[in-house]
Design a protein around this motif. Structure first.
Motif, mmCIF file in Angstrom:
data_model
loop_
_atom_site.group_PDB
_atom_site.id
_atom_site.type_symbol
_atom_site.label_atom_id
_atom_site.label_comp_id
_atom_site.label_asym_id
_atom_site.label_seq_id
_atom_site.Cartn_x
_atom_site.Cartn_y
_atom_site.Cartn_z
ATOM 1 N N PHE A 23 -34.308 58.783 39.730
ATOM 2 C CA PHE A 23 -34.382 58.018 38.435
ATOM 3 C C PHE A 23 -35.463 56.651 38.897
ATOM 4 C CE2 PHE A 23 -30.021 59.938 38.007
ATOM 5 C CZ PHE A 23 -30.419 60.429 36.972
ATOM 6 N N ASP A 24 -36.365 56.580 37.964
ATOM 7 C CA ASP A 24 -37.307 55.419 38.258
ATOM 8 C C ASP A 24 -36.437 54.055 37.871
ATOM 9 O OD1 ASP A 24 -39.163 57.328 38.246
ATOM 10 O OD2 ASP A 24 -39.799 57.066 36.227
ATOM 11 N N ALA A 25 -35.471 54.316 36.892
ATOM 12 C CA ALA A 25 -34.654 53.255 36.494
ATOM 13 C C ALA A 25 -33.161 53.633 35.841
ATOM 14 C CB ALA A 25 -35.221 52.058 35.777
ATOM 15 N N VAL A 26 -32.322 53.093 36.137
ATOM 16 C CA VAL A 26 -31.175 53.187 35.393
ATOM 17 C C VAL A 26 -30.973 52.031 34.539
ATOM 18 C CG1 VAL A 26 -28.746 53.680 35.238
ATOM 19 C CG2 VAL A 26 -30.048 54.854 36.824
ATOM 20 N N ILE A 27 -30.927 52.250 33.099
ATOM 21 C CA ILE A 27 -30.897 51.025 32.065
ATOM 22 C C ILE A 27 -29.400 50.725 31.713
ATOM 23 C CG2 ILE A 27 -31.795 50.151 30.011
ATOM 24 C CD1 ILE A 27 -34.093 52.205 30.559
ATOM 25 N N GLY B 81 -31.586 56.352 31.365
ATOM 26 C CA GLY B 81 -32.448 56.255 32.498
ATOM 27 C C GLY B 81 -33.768 56.523 32.469
ATOM 28 N N ILE B 82 -34.861 56.215 33.052
ATOM 29 C CA ILE B 82 -35.935 56.674 33.221
ATOM 30 C C ILE B 82 -36.270 57.891 34.306
ATOM 31 C CG2 ILE B 82 -38.447 55.933 33.174
ATOM 32 C CD1 ILE B 82 -36.838 54.766 30.997
ATOM 33 N N VAL B 83 -36.730 58.816 34.055
ATOM 34 C CA VAL B 83 -37.005 60.045 35.002
ATOM 35 C C VAL B 83 -38.446 60.440 34.693
ATOM 36 C CG1 VAL B 83 -36.592 62.231 35.819
ATOM 37 C CG2 VAL B 83 -34.613 60.995 34.832
ATOM 38 N N ASP B 84 -39.399 60.276 35.795
ATOM 39 C CA ASP B 84 -40.833 60.415 35.647
ATOM 40 C C ASP B 84 -41.474 59.799 34.631
ATOM 41 O OD1 ASP B 84 -40.596 62.250 37.812
ATOM 42 O OD2 ASP B 84 -40.267 64.145 37.038
ATOM 43 N N GLY B 85 -40.869 58.548 34.630
ATOM 44 C CA GLY B 85 -41.584 57.811 33.312
ATOM 45 C C GLY B 85 -41.086 58.335 31.916
#
Length: 405
Positions: free
Chosen positions: A29-33, A38-42
């Motif tokens: 995950f690029d980020a977990v909001i 979440g953000i995966v590969d943008g």
């Protein structure tokens, strides 16, 4: 022969899986909001495979208590409670668990896996008998191996088969401990606990229930399946985890057994593992309070689970026999399962790809775990994406099924 050559078959199977799709066991995950985003590969991605049943990982009060504990008590304990002593939070959490379950004793472990490993390997040993549901979690089987008790498997959710196997052991020396789970983690079915408890009483055995996936989910106050079916008096030991409904990490055991505290000096996984850090203890205590103060979280969770289950069933997907917060879809084979998982991720839906031998009946599954924090709009988006991808892969039957109740 190299040391790891014994795992060549698993290595080759994993390589083939990675070659056919993105690595389902290496998602980053690029980020977990939030609990559900979440953000995966943008790409913005709906999180549907996290076991975050009540959405408490971002609960404001739990986060603040965890931050305060770090500032006041530091980042870790740097040793086990036997060697380094207990922090006040460890004792407070055990007292809170005793109160929550109405039990005399509680013991906190560093992971849920470790709780099963420690409890099962300590309660029974050579000359004793463990009767395990065939679909038991890996941690249960590993705890059984560590304790050296004789293991007998009975057919999944089959009290009659359990009874037959206990009858064969009637005159055999040694204690008999039955082990079942509240909600089974792969397809979300529940144990027939009242019937199993009746077998336990008749045959003079003990009963342990792993409420890992049912704590905070089932029961009037969230204590799990034993509370839901009014069987708590028949359950000798309850094991559970903090990493599902409580949104942290760790495990526990509660019981009314006499001399329970001897476990602290004979249970090796407890004795020789560093204890939970203050921040985890603090957030877990906060989450346990939330479970008791906010029953609406459970109500929302079950409504969300029903919405997703009905939506996927209506599409014609092969959902499980009952609705629970674990909603699994059976796939025709591993290649299709991997392809569908990959396309779902590309379309912004993250869930779990479960493959044999970890699945019942050796069938691949796409496994979702619903949260109280999911919005209906998110679940509708998931249903639409799953329908679109399933049609592209030819998974859907010609005529959609009617939703089951």
């Amino acid at each position: 022969m190299a040391l790891l050559d014994r795992h060549a078959a698993s290595r080759d199977a994993y390589k083939a899986l990675r070659d056919s799709a993105a690595d389902p066991f290496g998602v980053r995950f690029d980020a977990v909001i939030s609990p559900t985003e979440g953000i995966v590969d943008g790409r913005p991605t709906i999180l549907l495979g996290t076991n975050n049943y009540l959405g408490l990982t971002f609960d404001e009060a739990c986060v603040e208590e965890s931050v305060r504990a770090v500032r006041e008590r530091g980042t870790g304990t740097t040793g086990s409670r036997i060697a380094n002593g207990s922090y006040e939070g460890h004792v407070e959490l055990e007292r809170a668990l005793e109160s929550f379950y109405g039990r005399q004793h509680a013991m906190v472990f560093t992971t849920g896996y470790q709780a099963n490993l420690g409890v099962l390997s300590t309660l029974v040993g050579r000359g004793d008998h463990l009767l395990l549901d065939a679909d038991s979690h890996a941690s249960i089987y590993d705890g059984a191996r560590l304790g050296h008790a004789e293991v007998t498997r009975f057919r999944h959710n089959d009290p009659e088969d359990l009874y037959k196997r206990l009858r064969r052991l009637k005159d055999v020396p040694g204690e008999k401990l039955i082990v079942v789970e509240g909600i089974y983690s792969m397809v979300g079915d529940v144990a027939p606990l009242r019937e199993i408890a009746a077998v336990k009483r008749e045959m003079g055995a003990y009963l342990l229930v792993d409420e890992a996936h049912s704590m905070g989910v089932l029961g009037a106050t969230g204590r799990g399946l034993a509370e839901e079916v009014a069987a708590e008096a028949d359950v000798d030991v309850i094991v559970g985890t903090f990493s599902k409904s409580l949104g942290s990490v760790g495990g526990f055991c509660v019981s009314d057994m006499d001399d329970f505290d001897v476990m602290r000096i004979v249970c090796r996984p407890y004795m020789f593992t560093a204890s939970l850090p203050p921040a985890v203890i603090a957030s877990t205590l906060g989450a346990l309070r939330r479970i008791q103060e906010a029953p609406e979280l459970r109500h929302r969770l079950h409504a969300n689970a029903q919405h997703l289950y009905d939506g996927l069933t209506a599409l014609g997907l092969a959902t499980g026999p009952t609705c629970s917060p674990i909603v699994a879809v059976t796939m025709p084979d591993q290649a299709v399962a991997a392809a569908m998982w990959n396309l779902l991720l590309q379309n912004g839906v993250y869930l779990n790809l479960a493959l044999p031998p970890a699945t019942p009946d050796n069938r691949p599954l796409l496994r979702s775990s619903v949260s109280a924090a999911h919005s209906i709009e998110q679940l509708d988006q998931v249903i639409a994406v799953m329908g679109k991808v399933a049609r592209e892969l030819g998974v859907l039957e010609n005529e959609p099924k009617r939703a089951r109740g």
